[in-house]
Enzyme design. Structure first.
Site, short mmCIF file in Angstrom:
data_model
loop_
_atom_site.label_atom_id
_atom_site.label_comp_id
_atom_site.label_asym_id
_atom_site.label_seq_id
_atom_site.Cartn_x
_atom_site.Cartn_y
_atom_site.Cartn_z
N CYS A 106 0.89 -1.10 -0.01
CA CYS A 106 0.19 0.04 -0.22
C CYS A 106 0.85 1.21 0.07
CB CYS A 106 -0.97 -0.14 1.25
SG CYS A 106 -0.12 0.04 2.92
N CYS A 158 2.99 5.64 8.70
CA CYS A 158 1.88 5.70 7.85
C CYS A 158 0.89 7.04 8.11
CB CYS A 158 0.98 4.74 7.70
SG CYS A 158 -0.17 4.87 6.35
N GLU A 168 1.07 -0.76 16.47
CA GLU A 168 0.38 0.35 15.89
C GLU A 168 -0.42 0.82 17.08
OE1 GLU A 168 -3.68 1.68 13.16
OE2 GLU A 168 -2.20 0.25 12.30
N SER A 188 2.05 -5.39 3.40
CA SER A 188 3.49 -5.14 3.53
C SER A 188 4.23 -6.40 2.74
CB SER A 188 3.62 -5.21 5.20
OG SER A 188 3.17 -6.29 5.56
#
Length: 324
Positions: free
Chosen positions: A27, A111, A141, A283
């Protein structure tokens, strides 16, 4: 659904239709993070220290190691004045503060869609709201998002049971944010419970689950029902890859498995398969997908079909310090 090739090999191999989910793989946030490491190495030279895996894929990490990146678990492993990069998953504010105290030259590869969640959480906190974070305990995260605010400001909710038992201090001053790589369907169910219990709870203006996670899940939903097996190329510690396996099974795939490369395929399990679907987590590099396709060619007479669900055009800029 568009066929990419017809039969190529001799009649000795069994025939198989291989459906390639699209979009799949990298992404924009992952591409940006990897690019930041590459540009930092080119501009400042090796070594460049990277706190935790830049993205969850050992093949990506190993390649960057070969270029001169050193991956560390704690900032204390980097010498004074070193160049340090924070991973795409984001870090707690205490980590950035430590880097500043130690005069480390830090580059943030978080990100932008994760940073958006951090901004939302801070806004809710400043507005006096108690915050619920929907996510998986221990994921980098989640740790980074929890670390944006003082201890106790955010409560982690992982399951429907958690959502049903959560007791806020003030039900009228409540908000929620989510990890960006969750199952869309699972998260929707958790949010329903929270909204039913707390009608005034404030959610994000735009969905926190990122576009790439959503697109990859929607793509696999379209082809899973007709699949004897779904293979997801990705790392065991990749949340979005694990969720693709869950989504495929829920959508009707007879079986689904997470593999890091073609070497992990159990070919005996495909003895009676006629249709196999293939995707990759956000990923996972496309080279790994290509390796899986080549392995299938050695075992089967293939009809490869691309199954497109969305077109992605999102890009993210690198930090100014690296802009050319």
């Amino acid at each position: 659904m568009e066929s990419r090739e017809g039969k190529e090999s001799g009649p000795s191999k069994p025939f198989l239709t291989l459906l390639l989910a699209s979009p799949r793989g990298f992404c924009a946030g992952v591409e940006r993070a990897i690019r930041i490491v590459e540009l930092a190495l080119a501009k400042f030279g090796a070594p460049i220290y990277v706190r935790h895996e830049i993205v969850h894929n050992r093949f990506v990490v190993d390649r960057l190691k070969q270029l001169g990146a050193i991956f560390i678990n704690q900032l204390s492993e980097a010498p004074e004045g070193a160049h340090v990069i924070f991973s795409a998953h984001g870090v707690a504010k205490s980590v950035a503060d430590e880097a500043a105290r130690r005069h480390l030259f830090s580059l943030d590869a978080t990100c932008p869609l994760v940073s958006k969640v951090h901004v939302e959480a801070l806004h809710h906190f400043r507005s006096g709201r108690e915050i619920v974070l929907i996510g998986h305990r221990g994921h980098p995260e989640v740790e980074g998002t929890l670390g944006q605010l003082p201890a106790g400001a955010i409560t982690l909710v992982e399951t429907l049971v958690d959502a049903a038992s959560f007791q806020p201090v003030d039900p009228g001053r409540l908000a929620f944010v989510t990890q960006t790589t969750l199952s869309v369907d699972d998260t929707t169910e958790i949010v329903k419970v929270l909204r039913r219990r707390f009608p005034d709870i404030v959610g994000p203006r735009r969905e926190d689950i990122c576009y790439a996670t959503t697109n990859r899940q929607e793509a696999i939903k379209k082809i899973a029902p007709q699949s004897d097996c779904v293979f997801v190329v990705g790392a065991p510690n990749s949340s979005n890859s694990q969720r693709l396996v869950d989504v495929a099974l829920r959508a009707g795939a007879k079986s689904a498995a997470l593999i890091q490369s073609a070497a992990e395929i159990d070919w005996s399990s495909l003895r009676n398969a006629h249709v196999v679907s293939l995707t990759a987590g956000a990923s996972a590099p496309e080279t790994l997908v290509e390796g899986v396709i080549e392995a299938f060619r050695r075992h089967f007479d293939l009809d490869i079909r691309e199954a497109a669900a969305a077109r992605e055009t999102v890009t993210f800029n690198v930090p100014r310090a690296l802009a050319t």
